[in-house]
Scaffold this motif. Structure first.
Motif, mmCIF file in Angstrom:
data_model
loop_
_atom_site.group_PDB
_atom_site.id
_atom_site.type_symbol
_atom_site.label_atom_id
_atom_site.label_comp_id
_atom_site.label_asym_id
_atom_site.label_seq_id
_atom_site.Cartn_x
_atom_site.Cartn_y
_atom_site.Cartn_z
ATOM 1 N N SER A 82 53.405 17.791 32.130
ATOM 2 C CA SER A 82 52.818 18.960 31.476
ATOM 3 C C SER A 82 51.656 18.547 30.577
ATOM 4 O O SER A 82 50.613 19.223 30.533
ATOM 5 C CB SER A 82 53.897 19.675 30.659
ATOM 6 N N PHE B 275 58.169 25.095 35.079
ATOM 7 C CA PHE B 275 57.459 24.867 36.343
ATOM 8 C C PHE B 275 57.889 25.874 37.415
ATOM 9 O O PHE B 275 57.877 25.570 38.602
ATOM 10 C CB PHE B 275 57.724 23.444 36.839
ATOM 11 N N PRO C 44 58.803 22.233 29.188
ATOM 12 C CA PRO C 44 57.835 22.841 30.117
ATOM 13 C C PRO C 44 58.522 23.655 31.217
ATOM 14 O O PRO C 44 59.634 23.351 31.648
ATOM 15 C CB PRO C 44 57.118 21.624 30.714
#
Length: 621
Positions: free
Chosen positions: A162, A77, A75
């Motif tokens: 996530s 961010f 993921p």
């Protein structure tokens, strides 16, 4: 009608086409598993469908306003600081109100007027159930400190964060790349139920075969740039895939035999050829292409020679370990025996990794002793990943361990032969490691551990990021492995197939020994819960009739008839469920699949009710 589809999709990686002119579509309510070996382009296809990046050729077509939720293996961010910033979207009114409501509750001096105003707004938006769902999701995925900096989270925590955000947002299409990685078994079972409730449209890449069986109704295999579709569960897919591969081998062998004859004709032909000859020449080149198909291969039994193991392997005596005030392992003793096959079970953070670090001497116990036998040779596969040089080739990584490996029967395999068995074709063996996919690097790391001839093998989440084909190779190896095996995995299929005993960590220091695999343990737990519920119900009923002096000893005539009738009804419902399940696995019609699933679910509820009533009456027989 497809709500999202592709047109002549094509994409390449490292100068190699993953797929060309690919058609892929999803209809509303589809729950599809995408499978295939690492490096075939599964994750790339998911990213293209989720519009993370555009394809090199073709395009993705979707319904107007369609919301896609994408769970990446890694993921991103970027631009976000805290968990709070990520969880609550600025453009979602309900989420922002819930965020403000939670902040007010945690404040030292609560503004009651403001709290009442926000409560009224949440009621007007009918958001209280939504707020409850958000809390349930966050708690299940072990997310509690919303002020924590995202950069301080581990890889597993980031993946769970996530996933939580995706589930909270409730998109129209769920695109999930290895969603079960870094989840414990209880959370995986919860996620299965969540994804199968309602008409969710789901596309999943996962190595977890039980998860695929429980969630998906269709399997699509990406193989050499082509898609093969199978309507049914994973077991059905395996059966039909084997049939397809067998037919492909037969067709290729037939083409090769015919090609030999045509090759002679081509050699005899003069330079000037007529129209008929040209047609035959074109057919020759078509035949030549078909002859490049797969060949029948003899399966090699991968049973390596294990280092000699003495009578003393590993002994733990009253071992305890704590971190601060938290007790991880308390007064645990066990003497390992030859042939032990043990699975470690427990929620994330319950102490499994600590136990592995203790027995490999990476950390020391607070009290108690750990004695390792002189001949014990560990092979430890960790989740950390493969360390390599940028200019290193795949075959060199293996040869750094050994040029060949000795089999249990005395034969030897070269590094190249072993790589082929682990699904690295010759062209990849001489390529650079940095061009491998994440899953291929994990496969290479696992192979290096196995070929060092350990007699005490520790595998910590070996199934993370590995494709199912590689897991099948691993299972074949481990089934014939004669040393001690300790397996930590959230893959219930792997635990069931390879272990005979469980160490169950409860997170408070207690480690329970259980003889059997996870399926046995789960069955006993569910049976125990059912018995406790029946006992609780019986106790309540006894309280209601406590005024009766003489308890009922026998069934009435009417109840006796009901009891006998229930036996027949239960048998009929079970047969009906079996018949409809067979139809479900065989049908290709989307509407029929949905209808059959609902019918089976209703029949199962009916069966549970009648079985419970039958058990009540059986108490008096």
């Amino acid at each position: 009608m497809s709500i999202i589809s592709t047109e002549q999709l094509g994409h390449s990686f490292n100068d190699r086409w993953l797929f060309k002119d690919l058609h892929f579509g999803l209809q509303k309510g589809d729950r599809v598993a995408l499978v295939g070996i690492n490096g075939t382009g599964k994750s790339t296809l998911l990213k293209i469908l989720a519009e993370v990046f555009p394809p090199q050729t073709g395009k993705v077509v979707k319904e107007k306003g369609l919301r896609i939720g994408y769970l990446s293996q890694e993921p991103n961010f970027t631009g976000l600081t805290t968990i709070n910033d990520f969880i609550y979207s600025t453009d979602n009114e309900q989420q922002q109100l819930i965020k403000e409501y939670e902040a007010l509750l945690e404040a030292d001096d609560i503004d009651s007027n403001k709290l009442a105003l926000i409560s009224d707004k949440l009621t007007a938006l009918d958001a209280w159930e939504y707020e409850h769902n958000i809390k349930t999701i966050l708690n299940r995925l072990q997310i509690s400190n919303f002020d924590q900096n995202i950069n301080s989270l581990s890889g597993g925590q980031k993946k769970r964060l996530s996933l939580a955000k995706l589930l909270i947002d409730e998109p129209d299409v769920y695109i999930l790349d290895e969603p079960t990685n870094h989840l414990d078994i209880e959370t995986i079972e919860w996620l299965e139920k969540l994804l199968t409730i309602g008409q969710k449209t789901v596309l999943i890449v996962s190595h977890d075969r039980y998860f695929l069986d429980n969630v998906c109704t269709q399997i699509r295999e990406l193989d050499k740039g082509e898609l093969h579709t199978y309507n049914g569960n994973y077991g059905y897919f395996l059966e039909k895939k084997a049939e397809r591969e067998y037919n492909d081998v037969l067709a290729a062998e037939k083409a090769r035999n015919l090609l030999r004859k045509e090759l002679e004709w081509m050699r005899r032909q003069p330079q000037a050829r007529g129209t008929k000859s040209k047609a035959r020449i074109d057919s020759f080149y078509d035949l030549e292409e078909k002859s490049k198909g797969p060949r029948a291969q003899d399966k090699v039994q991968l049973s390596v020679k294990v280092s000699r193991q003495g009578s003393k392997i590993l002994e733990l005596d009253n071992v305890s370990k704590s971190f601060g005030n938290k007790s991880i392992i308390e007064n645990f003793s066990y003497v390992f025996k030859k042939g032990d096959r043990i699975g470690l079970s427990g929620r994330n953070g319950s102490g499994k990794s600590t136990f592995l670090n203790l027995i490999t001497n990476e950390i020391t116990p607070d009290k108690g002793t750990i004695a390792i036998g002189e001949t014990t040779k560990y092979g430890y596969y960790k989740q950390g990943g493969l360390h390599f040089k940028e200019d290193e080739r795949v075959i060199d990584v293996v040869k750094n361990v050994a040029d060949y490996i000795q089999m249990a029967n005395g034969d030897t395999l070269t590094a190249s032969q072993l790589l082929t068995l682990f699904l690295f074709p010759p062209e990849k063996q001489h390529g650079f490691v940095n061009k491998l996919s994440g899953g291929e690097k994990k496969r290479l790391q696992l192979m290096r551990v196995l070929m060092s001839n350990p007699n005490f093998l520790i595998l910590d989440e070996p199934s993370n990021d590995l494709d199912i084909d590689t897991l099948n190779v691993l299972e074949d190896f481990l089934l014939s492995y004669s040393g001690v095996l300790i397996l930590v995995s959230h893959d219930r299929y792997l635990i069931d197939k390879l272990t005979e005993q469980l160490f169950i960590f409860d997170g408070t220091g207690t480690v329970t020994l259980y003889n059997g695999n996870y399926a046995d343990f789960k069955f006993e737990q569910e049976l125990k819960i059912k018995e406790e519920k029946l006992a609780e119900k019986k106790a309540k009923e006894e309280k209601v009739v406590v005024t009766l002096e003489i308890p009922k000893k026998k069934l009435s005539y009417k109840e006796q008839r009901e009891y006998e009738q229930l036996e027949n009804e239960i048998e009929e419902i079970e047969e009906l469920i079996k018949t409809k399940t067979i139809k479900l696995n065989a049908t290709t019609d989307h509407i029929a699949l949905t209808d059959l699933s609902k019918e089976i679910e209703n029949l199962q509820k009916k069966l549970d009710q009648k079985s419970e009533r039958w058990l009540e009456l059986a108490e008096f027989i």
